[in-house]
Design an enzyme around this catalytic site. Structure first.
Site, PDB file in Angstrom:
ATOM      1  N   CYS A   1      -3.193   6.452  -8.138  1.00 36.77           N
ATOM      2  CA  CYS A   1      -2.091   5.472  -8.210  1.00 36.77           C
ATOM      3  C   CYS A   1      -1.930   4.978  -9.645  1.00 36.77           C
ATOM      4  CB  CYS A   1      -2.378   4.260  -7.334  1.00 36.77           C
ATOM      5  SG  CYS A   1      -2.887   4.608  -5.662  1.00 36.77           S
TER       6      CYS A   1
ATOM      7  N   ARG B   1       5.815   3.174   2.281  1.00 43.36           N
ATOM      8  CA  ARG B   1       5.931   3.425   0.842  1.00 43.36           C
ATOM      9  C   ARG B   1       4.676   4.146   0.319  1.00 43.36           C
ATOM     10  NH1 ARG B   1       8.572   4.820  -3.532  1.00 43.36           N
ATOM     11  NH2 ARG B   1       6.990   6.324  -3.084  1.00 43.36           N
TER      12      ARG B   1
ATOM     13  N   CYS C   1       3.918 -21.863  19.798  1.00 46.48           N
ATOM     14  CA  CYS C   1       2.684 -22.264  19.105  1.00 46.48           C
ATOM     15  C   CYS C   1       2.969 -22.706  17.678  1.00 46.48           C
ATOM     16  CB  CYS C   1       1.681 -21.115  19.055  1.00 46.48           C
ATOM     17  SG  CYS C   1       0.957 -20.684  20.637  1.00 46.48           S
TER      18      CYS C   1
ATOM     19  N   CYS D   1       0.163   6.778 -12.542  1.00 47.53           N
ATOM     20  CA  CYS D   1       1.600   6.539 -12.631  1.00 47.53           C
ATOM     21  C   CYS D   1       1.893   5.057 -12.854  1.00 47.53           C
ATOM     22  CB  CYS D   1       2.304   6.979 -11.351  1.00 47.53           C
ATOM     23  SG  CYS D   1       2.519   8.761 -11.236  1.00 47.53           S
TER      24      CYS D   1
ATOM     25  N   CYS E   1       4.091   7.985  -1.380  1.00 48.29           N
ATOM     26  CA  CYS E   1       3.366   8.313  -2.606  1.00 48.29           C
ATOM     27  C   CYS E   1       2.269   9.331  -2.319  1.00 48.29           C
ATOM     28  CB  CYS E   1       2.754   7.055  -3.218  1.00 48.29           C
ATOM     29  SG  CYS E   1       3.758   6.317  -4.524  1.00 48.29           S
TER      30      CYS E   1
ATOM     31  N   CYS F   1       6.605 -17.051  19.860  1.00 46.00           N
ATOM     32  CA  CYS F   1       5.938 -17.410  18.603  1.00 46.00           C
ATOM     33  C   CYS F   1       6.157 -18.897  18.330  1.00 46.00           C
ATOM     34  CB  CYS F   1       6.510 -16.604  17.445  1.00 46.00           C
ATOM     35  SG  CYS F   1       6.589 -14.838  17.693  1.00 46.00           S
TER      36      CYS F   1
END
Lengths: 261, 106
Positions: free
Chosen positions: A177, A218, A79, A180, A222, A76
């Site tokens: 979503c 995550r 570059c 909540c 849910c 990585c």
């Protein structure tokens, strides 16, 4: 009289827009990172890099950053150079539009693409140790910087679909979503405070997981929680949701690697 | 991936009480959980942690299945002389990891 009326109208309009601006500001101020509802011990764990277990992955990522890989035999760093300079603020801008794929990609997918196209190496499995390590190391370079979703118009339709998805009822519990994380955030679900759901610190070290995990892990949690079938790891819906969440959290500081209960 | 984070004060004064903090990557599998196939996952934990200051044992601890993954351990010692702190973690399945950190006492 006729001269005064437009002035009053202008005054009202000005006051109105000022009011909107103030409301917008109040709303911005009402946003809370999940960090703020954690206990003091968990907060201390996140604040101190020597206590934060997420740093174990970050250190791995740092080593991977300069390790050559693939048939191109490039790392990585070959570059992008040193990560603190080259990667500063990058994670805060993702997901971003990929011109070749003609769709948005998130940071983990970007790293995988880079690995395949530039390094000519085996792609990293989603949520593998290596990918999480690299992702957390890159995201660390944006720690403290505000989340800055790109204004790229090509992202707009995807972001809009994410916004709709966020309000879409799902699963056997028939919950969205937003029900909540917008309507009932700050209240409790069992003993846990419902957070506002801002993705400020991913990948996060979650005490429940006993390890580092991605935003998709995550979201999967849910989704199974509302008894919906989770999206597969490469589903476009996940990136669309992430785009919406990033727009929702725009301006909030990046916390990677965050610790959450 | 052998990974540990160790925090030792850079240059303490002689006689100063210093705090040493360690964190090691380890799954700490309890031996009580079932895997995806319903079979019990075998126990894999760090059993013992010790710290030697120029060869002298200054701190040790026993770990048990109730300890969380990636165990964090902080303790104090007195900075007596410049030297080397050696940290050793030993556990199930022949797990052993040793890290050494130099300390300069002024």
């Amino acid at each position: 009289m006729s001269g005064l009326a437009p002035a009053i109208v202008a005054g009202i309009v000005a006051a109105g827009s000022l009011g909107i601006a103030l409301i917008a500001q109040a709303q911005a101020d009402a946003r809370r990172s999940g960090f703020e509802s954690m206990g003091p011990a968990t907060q201390a764990m996140q604040r101190d890099d020597r206590e934060n277990p997420g740093m174990l992955w970050v250190r791995d990522g740092e080593a991977l950053w300069s390790r050559k890989a693939g048939t191109a035999d490039r790392s990585c760093a070959d570059c992008h150079g040193a990560a603190p300079a080259g990667m500063r603020g990058v994670a805060a801008r993702y997901p971003a539009f990929d011109a070749r794929l003609q769709r948005p990609v998130n940071l983990a997918q970007r790293i995988s693409l880079c690995r395949q196209e530039r390094q000519q190496a085996e792609p990293l499995r989603a949520e593998s140790q290596e990918l999480l390590s690299l992702e957390s190391f890159v995201a660390l370079q944006s720690r403290g910087l505000p989340i800055a979703p790109p204004a790229d118009p090509r992202l707009a339709p995807f972001r809009e679909r994410g916004r709709e998805l966020y309000r879409q009822r799902m699963g056997q519990l028939d919950l969205a979503c937003a029900q909540c994380h917008d309507d009932n955030a700050g209240k409790r679900l069992g003993s846990s405070v419902i957070p506002q759901g801002h993705p400020t610190g991913y990948p996060i070290y979650r005490l429940e997981w006993q390890g580092l995990g991605s935003l998709y892990r995550r979201l999967r949690g849910c989704l199974t929680g509302v008894r919906a079938e989770p999206f597969p790891p490469d589903a476009p819906e996940l990136v669309e949701l992430e785009l919406h969440l990033a727009a929702r959290a725009a301006g909030m500081p990046v916390e990677t690697p965050a610790v959450r209960p | 991936m052998a990974r540990a984070l160790i925090d030792v004060p850079k240059s303490p004064r002689r006689g100063e009480i210093i705090e040493i903090r360690t964190l090691i990557a380890h799954p700490m599998e309890t031996g009580y959980r079932a895997g995806g196939d319903g079979r019990k996952l075998p126990r894999d934990i760090v059993r013992r942690f010790s710290c030697r200051y120029d060869g002298e044992l200054v701190f040790s601890a026993e770990f048990f299945p109730a300890v969380a993954a990636n165990p964090y351990c902080a303790f104090h010692t007195v900075a007596t002389a410049s030297g080397t702190l050696t940290f050793t973690w030993e556990g199930d399945n022949g797990f052993t990891q040793t890290e050494a950190v130099a300390i300069t006492v002024t």
